[in-house]
Each structure stands twice: as structure tokens, then as C-alpha cells.
Motif scaffolding. Structure first.
Motif, PDB file in Angstrom:
ATOM      1  N   VAL A 154      -7.895  30.207 -49.281  1.00  0.00           N
ATOM      2  CA  VAL A 154      -8.260  29.518 -48.571  1.00  0.00           C
ATOM      3  C   VAL A 154      -7.966  28.880 -47.816  1.00  0.00           C
ATOM      4  O   VAL A 154      -5.789  28.608 -48.091  1.00  0.00           O
ATOM      5  CB  VAL A 154      -8.266  27.591 -49.813  1.00  0.00           C
ATOM      6  CG1 VAL A 154      -8.001  26.442 -49.141  1.00  0.00           C
ATOM      7  CG2 VAL A 154      -9.331  28.029 -50.912  1.00  0.00           C
ATOM      8  N   GLU A 155      -7.756  28.731 -46.582  1.00  0.00           N
ATOM      9  CA  GLU A 155      -7.052  28.846 -45.106  1.00  0.00           C
ATOM     10  C   GLU A 155      -7.346  27.585 -44.353  1.00  0.00           C
ATOM     11  O   GLU A 155      -8.413  27.002 -44.241  1.00  0.00           O
ATOM     12  CB  GLU A 155      -7.318  29.472 -44.363  1.00  0.00           C
ATOM     13  CG  GLU A 155      -6.067  30.416 -43.636  1.00  0.00           C
ATOM     14  CD  GLU A 155      -6.121  31.264 -42.435  1.00  0.00           C
ATOM     15  OE1 GLU A 155      -5.923  31.533 -41.434  1.00  0.00           O
ATOM     16  OE2 GLU A 155      -7.321  32.506 -43.049  1.00  0.00           O
ATOM     17  N   ASP A 156      -5.508  26.908 -43.971  1.00  0.00           N
ATOM     18  CA  ASP A 156      -6.238  25.521 -42.858  1.00  0.00           C
ATOM     19  C   ASP A 156      -5.963  25.629 -42.232  1.00  0.00           C
ATOM     20  O   ASP A 156      -4.773  26.630 -41.882  1.00  0.00           O
ATOM     21  CB  ASP A 156      -5.987  24.260 -44.124  1.00  0.00           C
ATOM     22  CG  ASP A 156      -4.416  24.186 -44.101  1.00  0.00           C
ATOM     23  OD1 ASP A 156      -3.234  23.999 -43.409  1.00  0.00           O
ATOM     24  OD2 ASP A 156      -4.041  24.800 -45.480  1.00  0.00           O
ATOM     25  N   ASP A 157      -6.069  24.789 -41.123  1.00  0.00           N
ATOM     26  CA  ASP A 157      -4.705  24.605 -39.981  1.00  0.00           C
ATOM     27  C   ASP A 157      -4.458  23.903 -39.392  1.00  0.00           C
ATOM     28  O   ASP A 157      -4.136  23.598 -38.453  1.00  0.00           O
ATOM     29  CB  ASP A 157      -6.641  24.930 -38.646  1.00  0.00           C
ATOM     30  CG  ASP A 157      -7.524  23.643 -38.479  1.00  0.00           C
ATOM     31  OD1 ASP A 157      -7.013  22.207 -39.784  1.00  0.00           O
ATOM     32  OD2 ASP A 157      -8.400  23.233 -37.815  1.00  0.00           O
ATOM     33  N   GLY A 158      -4.102  23.691 -40.892  1.00  0.00           N
ATOM     34  CA  GLY A 158      -2.824  21.931 -40.836  1.00  0.00           C
ATOM     35  C   GLY A 158      -1.601  22.562 -40.439  1.00  0.00           C
ATOM     36  O   GLY A 158      -1.320  23.533 -39.561  1.00  0.00           O
ATOM     37  N   CYS A 159      -0.891  21.219 -41.152  1.00  0.00           N
ATOM     38  CA  CYS A 159       0.567  21.693 -40.278  1.00  0.00           C
ATOM     39  C   CYS A 159       1.866  22.359 -40.619  1.00  0.00           C
ATOM     40  O   CYS A 159       2.457  23.287 -40.218  1.00  0.00           O
ATOM     41  CB  CYS A 159       1.135  19.817 -40.934  1.00  0.00           C
ATOM     42  SG  CYS A 159       1.315  19.655 -42.567  1.00  0.00           S
ATOM     43  N   GLY A 160       1.362  23.379 -42.128  1.00  0.00           N
ATOM     44  CA  GLY A 160       2.316  24.220 -42.333  1.00  0.00           C
ATOM     45  C   GLY A 160       3.336  24.092 -43.356  1.00  0.00           C
ATOM     46  O   GLY A 160       3.590  22.752 -42.628  1.00  0.00           O
TER      47      GLY A 160
END
Length: 213
Positions: A154-160
Motif C-alpha cells: 500500500v503506497e500513498d502520496d501523502g506527507c510521509g
């Protein structure tokens, strides 16, 4: 339990602290406050008590649902692969995010029930982390089967976040995922940096557990 009941109990603790502080101030204010001010404070305290009552009701409902969901019924209805896709679609609709979905597995393969439940719960926690922390617009789910191993990411383009955040002893969700994976010989890998999103990946061997089952 820690995600849902924990947040409700924290909110209750804050409300109780607010009430305690206001009550301790009442004796000092009683002599100098006008009746209208006292009535206003009583109204605020009543509102706070009503909010606490709602939080308690939510906690009771969540306890019942958690007990029911210890064995996710959707696994019986749709099997693991269908349940994973359903959960992803439900999540992005609720979070108003875009889903990129890729699944390359033998959908006729049925994993042993304890293993299927572990994979499903790990996936739920991965999505939960995106919902609570990432502030993402897109979620990329990739599920593939290669050489007897299941790889679910699961990969997101959020703030990390900094890598050490995921190693904290207080990161109970991460600890729970790793414990579930380790029980079946699997591992959880996390790649994240501030401003660059987060990628969580489960790798779990399949063949040995199927033979054992």
C-alpha cells in the motif's frame, strides 16, 4: 482496539480534564461573576457532559462491533481476494481518495483461514495508517503472487514521516502488523520520508502454510 477505543478514551480524558478545571475555578469566580456569566458556564458544562455521553455510547457500539468483527464475515462471503478489493474501495470512497488497484494472484487459491484473516487485518491497518496520518490524495495497492510468496503493498502520496516514527514502541498498529506477519513467516517493510509519501509492504510465504493446513 487501540485505534478506535483508544481515540474515544483520549477524547473522554480531555473532556474530564476540562470539566475538572472548570469546576475547580467555580468557587473563585462565584463571588465576582454576574448571574449571566455563571449560566453561560453551566451551559458549556452541560454541553461537555452531553458530548462525553455520546463518546461513551460510541465506545459501547464499537466494543460490540469489534467483538463481531474478530472474524470478518466478509471473508466468508467473498473470500480473501474479493474482501481485499472491497475493503480498498470502501476506504477510498470514505476518504475521498483515488485508488490505483493491481492484483495478480491465483484467485482460485484459498489460504488457510488464520492466514487469510492475518492478511486481511494487516491490509486494514495499512489503510488505516493512510487515513489517520498521510493526508494523501492517491492510494496505490499492489497485490502479486510470485514464486510461492504473497506480496501486498500500500503506497500513498501523502506527507510521509521519518523512518524512526514507524519503529516507536508506541506504534501499536505497526507492531501488530509485524506480529501477525511474523507468525506466518512474513515481514513488513516500510519506506517513508517526509514529503515523499509512505509505502508499506507485506511479504508472506504461501506454500508451506498451505501444506501444513
Amino acid at each position: 482496539v487501540h485505534d478506535e477505543l483508544g481515540s474515544l478514551l483520549v477524547a473522554l480524558k480531555m473532556d474530564v480534564g476540562w470539566l475538572d478545571k472548570r469546576l475547580s475555578e467555580q468557587e473563585q469566580r462565584a463571588a465576582v461573576e454576574a448571574p449571566g456569566q455563571r449560566d453561560n458556564m453551566r451551559g458549556k458544562m452541560r454541553e461537555k457532559c452531553q458530548n462525553m455521553s455520546r463518546l461513551i455510547e460510541n465506545a459501547v457500539v464499537n466494543v460490540g462491533r469489534i467483538i463481531t468483527d474478530l472474524r470478518p464475515s466478509i471473508l466468508d462471503h467473498q473470500g480473501l481476494w474479493g474482501a481485499l478489493e472491497w475493503q480498498a474501495q470502501e476506504f477510498v470512497q470514505s476518504a475521498e481518495q483515488q485508488l490505483k488497484w493491481c492484483m495478480e494472484v491465483n484467485e482460485q487459491r484459498e489460504l488457510p483461514e488464520p492466514m487469510a484473516m492475518a492478511v486481511f487485518r494487516i491490509f486494514q491497518e495499512m489503510l488505516s495508517n493512510v487515513g489517520r496520518h498521510a493526508r494523501a490524495r492517491t492510494v496505490d495497492v499492489d497485490i502479486v503472487e510470485r514464486e510461492g510468496w504473497l506480496h501486498l503493498s500500500v503506497e500513498d502520496d501523502g506527507c510521509g514521516a521519518l523512518p524512526q516514527v514507524f519503529e516507536s514502541p508506541q506504534a501499536y498498529g505497526i507492531l501488530g502488523m509485524r506480529e501477525r506477519a511474523r507468525h506466518f513467516g512474513g515481514v513488513i517493510d516500510i519506506d517513508s520520508q517526509p514529503g515523499r509519501g509512505t509505502r508499506m509492504r507485506l511479504s508472506m510465504p504461501l506454500a508451506a502454510h498451505e501444506v501444513a493446513a
